[in-house]
Design an enzyme around this catalytic site. Structure first.
Site, mmCIF file in Angstrom:
data_model
loop_
_atom_site.group_PDB
_atom_site.id
_atom_site.type_symbol
_atom_site.label_atom_id
_atom_site.label_comp_id
_atom_site.label_asym_id
_atom_site.label_seq_id
_atom_site.Cartn_x
_atom_site.Cartn_y
_atom_site.Cartn_z
ATOM 1 N N SER A 200 0.837 -1.204 0.000
ATOM 2 C CA SER A 200 0.000 0.000 0.000
ATOM 3 C C SER A 200 0.866 1.246 0.000
ATOM 4 O O SER A 200 2.021 1.224 0.448
ATOM 5 C CB SER A 200 -0.862 0.018 1.271
ATOM 6 O OG SER A 200 -1.498 1.272 1.424
ATOM 7 N N TYR A 213 -1.527 -1.386 10.617
ATOM 8 C CA TYR A 213 -1.719 -1.689 9.195
ATOM 9 C C TYR A 213 -0.547 -1.166 8.359
ATOM 10 O O TYR A 213 0.057 -1.887 7.565
ATOM 11 C CB TYR A 213 -3.026 -1.053 8.727
ATOM 12 C CG TYR A 213 -3.293 -1.151 7.247
ATOM 13 C CD1 TYR A 213 -3.941 -2.269 6.715
ATOM 14 C CD2 TYR A 213 -2.924 -0.138 6.361
ATOM 15 C CE1 TYR A 213 -4.195 -2.358 5.348
ATOM 16 C CE2 TYR A 213 -3.166 -0.224 5.008
ATOM 17 C CZ TYR A 213 -3.817 -1.332 4.506
ATOM 18 O OH TYR A 213 -4.063 -1.430 3.158
HETATM 19 P P1 NAD Z 1 -11.471 -6.068 0.821
HETATM 20 O O1 NAD Z 1 -12.101 -5.956 2.141
HETATM 21 O O2 NAD Z 1 -12.383 -6.230 -0.337
HETATM 22 O O3 NAD Z 1 -10.414 -7.245 0.799
HETATM 23 C C1 NAD Z 1 -9.705 -7.654 1.940
HETATM 24 C C2 NAD Z 1 -9.917 -9.136 2.097
HETATM 25 O O4 NAD Z 1 -9.059 -9.608 3.115
HETATM 26 C C3 NAD Z 1 -11.321 -9.525 2.540
HETATM 27 O O5 NAD Z 1 -12.184 -9.700 1.445
HETATM 28 C C4 NAD Z 1 -11.074 -10.819 3.281
HETATM 29 O O6 NAD Z 1 -11.398 -11.939 2.485
HETATM 30 C C5 NAD Z 1 -9.583 -10.814 3.566
HETATM 31 N N1 NAD Z 1 -9.391 -10.993 4.991
HETATM 32 C C6 NAD Z 1 -9.510 -10.096 5.997
HETATM 33 N N2 NAD Z 1 -9.340 -10.696 7.182
HETATM 34 C C7 NAD Z 1 -9.096 -12.009 6.934
HETATM 35 C C8 NAD Z 1 -8.835 -13.148 7.726
HETATM 36 N N3 NAD Z 1 -8.816 -13.084 9.067
HETATM 37 N N4 NAD Z 1 -8.644 -14.339 7.108
HETATM 38 C C9 NAD Z 1 -8.699 -14.434 5.780
HETATM 39 N N5 NAD Z 1 -8.935 -13.400 4.965
HETATM 40 C C10 NAD Z 1 -9.120 -12.203 5.543
HETATM 41 O O7 NAD Z 1 -10.600 -4.755 0.637
HETATM 42 P P2 NAD Z 1 -9.446 -4.359 -0.433
HETATM 43 O O8 NAD Z 1 -9.302 -2.896 -0.283
HETATM 44 O O9 NAD Z 1 -9.709 -4.939 -1.757
HETATM 45 O O10 NAD Z 1 -8.149 -5.032 0.199
HETATM 46 C C11 NAD Z 1 -7.320 -5.940 -0.491
HETATM 47 C C12 NAD Z 1 -5.880 -5.621 -0.192
HETATM 48 O O11 NAD Z 1 -5.582 -4.337 -0.721
HETATM 49 C C13 NAD Z 1 -5.538 -5.560 1.298
HETATM 50 O O12 NAD Z 1 -4.291 -6.176 1.515
HETATM 51 C C14 NAD Z 1 -5.448 -4.069 1.545
HETATM 52 O O13 NAD Z 1 -4.582 -3.803 2.610
HETATM 53 C C15 NAD Z 1 -4.885 -3.600 0.231
HETATM 54 N N6 NAD Z 1 -5.010 -2.175 -0.040
HETATM 55 C C16 NAD Z 1 -6.224 -1.591 -0.146
HETATM 56 C C17 NAD Z 1 -6.298 -0.233 -0.405
HETATM 57 C C18 NAD Z 1 -7.617 0.481 -0.514
HETATM 58 O O14 NAD Z 1 -7.622 1.696 -0.528
HETATM 59 N N7 NAD Z 1 -8.737 -0.211 -0.609
HETATM 60 C C19 NAD Z 1 -5.131 0.508 -0.585
HETATM 61 C C20 NAD Z 1 -3.905 -0.111 -0.489
HETATM 62 C C21 NAD Z 1 -3.851 -1.469 -0.217
#
Ligand code: NAD
Ligand code: MG
Length: 308
Positions: A200, A213
């Site tokens: 991220s 995080y």
């Molecule tokens: P999202 O909530 O759609 O995806 C995160 C997923 O993590 C969940 O769907 C879930 O299946 C999984 N997860 C959470 N806790 C868990 C557990 N205990 N066991 C198994 N799985 C678990 O949100 P997203 O934004 O698509 O996130 C995906 C990745 O992108 C993450 O690593 C997040 O840190 C990263 N990210 C997101 C952003 C943003 O702005 N949305 C920015 C930078 C990085």
């Protein structure tokens, strides 16, 4: 865009205008909403765009077999849809309560004519974590791509209120699981295989409300660079994608304070939040042979925020 630009360009003016990054997807100005983590994409307003209507594959991952953690929603779901449409069989891992989101993605994988494998469970459960890769291998008949994408992001006002338990769980889900899953996956991977980790922009610019995080995301960049050197001689590449503010259910499930959500992502140079579908091509590139000379790197897809 001026008319002159359009005339001078070999690309149709309308296509160029469509590709204008500032308007290609609408600005997200969401209404007040809150879900308990992990939340559901399909209950998010507006529903994040995972590319169901738009992603067109070009055969870039023909015959590959991929495991994607957090593949039910958001960025992981967009990657799952894209991988399947690029010709890969796809296993998705997700929490059991996310089944309604997962069903949508599993259906899309099957509609692309590929094998879809559902692997519900929590990465906080040691047995599940240790068996996940083998389950995927069994369902897919092998493994060529691992996308370590699952993540937890929960706001906390200060170090006083951030519990050690939350810190441990965030580290377990976001980075420690990458050690376990990558170790297991490498046993099955051959030359040409790839691991892609989700980090991220928080790795470089930590928001003080998500100390745990942001620290995991910096660690993921470092892990990616180190592991890439270790496995390069096996012909296996390891890279990361660093998204900026992307509209997903993570943000409305206590990932951001409500007042920051209203203009989410509008402080980026591009002026808007990204959509999950805009992240997918970065993962396709890093998973495919097109990036054969790229390893140990982080591809920043963040709307223009400068990175080190
Ligand atoms: P999202 O909530 O759609 O995806 C995160 C997923 O993590 C969940 O769907 C879930 O299946 C999984 N997860 C959470 N806790 C868990 C557990 N205990 N066991 C198994 N799985 C678990 O949100 P997203 O934004 O698509 O996130 C995906 C990745 O992108 C993450 O690593 C997040 O840190 C990263 N990210 C997101 C952003 C943003 O702005 N949305 C920015 C930078 C990085
Ligand atoms: Mg989810």
């Amino acid at each position: 865009m001026t008319e002159t630009n359009q005339k001078d360009s070999p690309v149709q003016g309308s296509q160029l205008a469509h590709d204008d990054p500032s308007t290609r997807h609408p600005k997200v100005s969401p209404p007040e909403q809150r879900q308990d983590a992990p939340g559901l994409d399909i209950m998010t307003d507006p529903v994040p765009d995972i590319g169901l209507e738009s992603y067109v594959g070009k055969g870039r991952l023909e015959g590959r077999r991929a495991l994607i953690t957090g593949g039910d929603s958001g960025i992981g779901a967009a990657v799952a849809v894209a991988f399947a449409r690029e010709g890969a069989d796809v296993a998705i891992a997700y929490l059991p309560e996310e089944q309604p989101d997962a069903d949508r993605v599993l259906k899309a994988i099957e509609e692309a004519g590929r094998t879809a494998v559902a692997l519900p469970g929590s990465l906080l459960d040691e047995d599940y974590r240790n068996g996940l890769v083998d389950e995927a291998v069994q369902g897919l008949g092998g493994l060529d791509i691992l996308v370590n994408n699952a993540g937890q992001q929960l706001i906390s006002d200060s170090l006083e209120t951030l519990t050690d338990q939350q810190v441990l769980e965030t580290f377990q889900i976001n980075i420690l699981s990458m050690f376990t899953l990558s170790r297991a996956a490498l046993k099955h991977m051959g030359p040409g295989s790839a691991i892609v980790n989700t980090t991220s922009v928080q790795a470089y610019n930590p928001n003080p409300m998500i100390l745990d995080y942001a620290a995991t995301k910096a660690a993921i960049n470092n892990f990616t660079k180190g592991l890439a050197q270790q496995v390069a001689e096996k012909g296996i590449r390891v890279n990361a994608v660093a998204p900026g503010p992307i509209w997903t259910v993570l943000q409305v499930s206590y990932g951001q304070p409500m007042d920051r959500l209203v203009e989410f992502g509008q402080d980026t140079p591009t002026g808007r939040a990204g959509q999950p579908v805009e992240m997918a091509p970065a993962y396709v590139f890093l998973a495919s042979g097109e990036s054969s000379y790229v390893t140990g790197d982080t591809l920043n897809a963040n709307g223009g925020t400068p990175t080190p």
